[in-house]
Enzyme design. Structure first.
Site, short mmCIF file in Angstrom:
data_model
loop_
_atom_site.label_atom_id
_atom_site.label_comp_id
_atom_site.label_asym_id
_atom_site.label_seq_id
_atom_site.Cartn_x
_atom_site.Cartn_y
_atom_site.Cartn_z
N LYS A 172 5.03 22.55 -44.37
CA LYS A 172 5.20 23.34 -45.59
C LYS A 172 4.47 22.71 -46.77
CE LYS A 172 9.43 25.66 -44.22
NZ LYS A 172 10.71 25.28 -43.62
C1 LIG Z 1 11.55 25.54 -42.51
C2 LIG Z 1 12.93 25.12 -42.75
C3 LIG Z 1 13.61 24.22 -41.92
C4 LIG Z 1 13.06 23.75 -40.58
O1 LIG Z 1 11.81 23.18 -40.68
P1 LIG Z 1 10.78 23.28 -39.42
O2 LIG Z 1 9.79 22.21 -39.70
O3 LIG Z 1 10.21 24.66 -39.44
O4 LIG Z 1 11.56 23.04 -38.19
C5 LIG Z 1 14.85 23.76 -42.31
N1 LIG Z 1 15.42 24.19 -43.44
C6 LIG Z 1 14.83 25.09 -44.25
C7 LIG Z 1 15.52 25.52 -45.49
C8 LIG Z 1 13.57 25.60 -43.92
O5 LIG Z 1 12.99 26.52 -44.72
#
Ligand SMILES: *Cc1c(COP(=O)(O)O)cnc(C)c1O
Length: 408
Positions: A172
């Site tokens: 992200k």
């Molecule tokens: C994306 C996300 C996760 C999990 O992350 P990944 O790397 O996709 O497994 C956990 N909590 C929130 C709030 C998210 O948006």
């Protein structure tokens, strides 16, 4: 309205690798490196945020018969790690601004409650000191979900400092294909031993990052250089996969990379104890965190500026406090379906966080979660958006919001 369906190169919804990824922040002076969740304590780099959640719960000793408090406003990827531990998720309410509703949390605590997951949505920290004190008073373990705030500080400390454990999601915030972090400011992680993901996984992490970058017109020189090797790659890929399925004995042939890297909500126990790929960790080490923080804040403010004063919308958060490094720009809309349909048709990438929630979590569980899942549309503000891409997206947004006002 024909202009709405005109052809546009769609923009990357998440960071893609470019030459600029490794340069410094434009116009930023030196000074201290911006804090990140990795500064909060001991760190283990894993393949996704959800795997880090599973490891955090395991470290907490969460097991069969326990309950874990999970926000009703969530990504469905947050729930399977709870089930993997044998525990039951209990969903708690949030306020209209996505803040933790501690009165509701208190009402849901029972003898089996072991831990609470708290998410700092879109990069904006919750009232972490209040939540920490609440957990201490009730003997609850706190899992601070920093999936939306890899960077940032709150009350002078890096994000991730309040939880017994914190988790982050690399993809992200960085141009990587996979990655997540387990962090603890309060407990040793010595017992968390990780294994390498294998040669196929390492290759996939590097090549998938490059291919994604090429798909958005980044790194053209590297692309030209790699044209022949990439062609050969497909052949090598097939050979590797054939060999794996032959060797695994299961017949199916395990995937080279976790499904979390392909934007699903699946949870694969096989990746729980695997280390993040070398390539991803190198990109994260070499990328300029000052550039990431500076540009994300700048892009967020540009989108806020572009929507200011337009009818039918307001930013979910009224200000962008110092120390916050946003994941995306969340806009609260009066008529989200109109705006979504138009922007989607125009090729604007957008996210409706929690639009899909865990089965059974509805307005009866938490009216605010349903409202936010419905009415908030979030726009990318990451560091790899080019100025023309940002301007185009802001222009599309303005145009649709004005059209909405006319239609209303
Ligand atoms: C994306 C996300 C996760 C999990 O992350 P990944 O790397 O996709 O497994 C956990 N909590 C929130 C709030 C998210 O948006």
């Amino acid at each position: 309205m024909n202009d709405m369906t005109a052809h546009h190169p769609s923009l990357p919804i998440a960071p893609v690798l470019s030459r600029a990824s490794f340069s410094g922040a434009p116009g930023a002076a030196g000074g201290a490196r911006p804090p990140s969740v990795l500064d909060a304590g001991q760190v283990r780099m894993v393949t996704s945020g959800r795997v880090a959640i599973a490891l955090a719960l395991r470290q907490m000793g969460v097991r069969q018969g326990d309950e874990v408090l999970v926000p009703a406003y969530h990504s469905p990827s947050m729930v399977p790690p709870v089930l993997w531990c044998g525990a039951t998720p209990v969903f708690y309410r949030v306020g209209p601004d996505a803040s933790v509703d501690l009165a509701d949390v208190a009402a849901r605590i029972g003898p089996a409650t072991r831990a609470i997951m708290v998410t700092n949505y879109f990069g904006f920290p919750q009232q972490l000191e209040t939540i920490r004190a609440f957990c201490d008073a009730r003997g609850l373990q706190l899992l601070e979900d920093c999936a939306h705030c890899f960077f940032g500080e709150h009350r002078g400390k890096p994000v991730g400092s309040w939880g017994d454990y914190a988790i982050a999601s690399s993809m992200k915030f960085f141009p990587t294909y996979e990655g997540g972090a387990l962090v603890s400011a309060r407990h040793r992680l010595d017992a968390v031993a990780l294994q390498p993901g294998g040669l196929g996984f390492e290759a996939k992490a590097a090549l998938a990052t490059l291919e994604n970058s090429f798909a958005y017109g980044r790194l053209p020189a590297v692309r030209a250089l790699l044209r022949l090797p990439m062609g050969l790659k497909d052949l090598a890929w097939r050979a590797l996969k054939a060999r794996r399925s032959g060797a695994s004995g299961t017949g199916a042939g395990a995937a080279l990379a976790p499904a979390s890297s392909d934007s699903g909500f699946d949870f694969e126990p096989r990746w729980v104890d695997k280390r993040s790929a070398w390539f991803s960790r190198a990109v994260m080490k070499l990328a300029s965190s000052r550039r990431i923080c500076t540009l994300r804040r700048r892009h967020y403010l540009a989108l806020e500026e572009a929507t200011r004063g337009l009818p039918g919308c307001r930013p979910l958060f009224f200000t962008l406090p110092e120390g916050v490094v946003p994941w995306q720009f969340p806009l609260l809309l009066d008529d989200p379906e109109f705006v979504f349909a138009r922007l989607h048709a125009a090729g604007v990438p957008l996210v409706r966080f929690a639009h899909a929630r865990w089965p059974g979590v509805d307005a009866g569980t938490c009216a605010n979660s349903s409202m936010l899942a419905q009415r908030v549309i979030a726009f990318p503000c990451h560091q790899e958006l080019r100025p023309n891409e940002l301007a185009w997206m802001a222009g599309q947004l303005r145009q649709v919001l004005l059209a909405q006002a006319v239609a209303a």
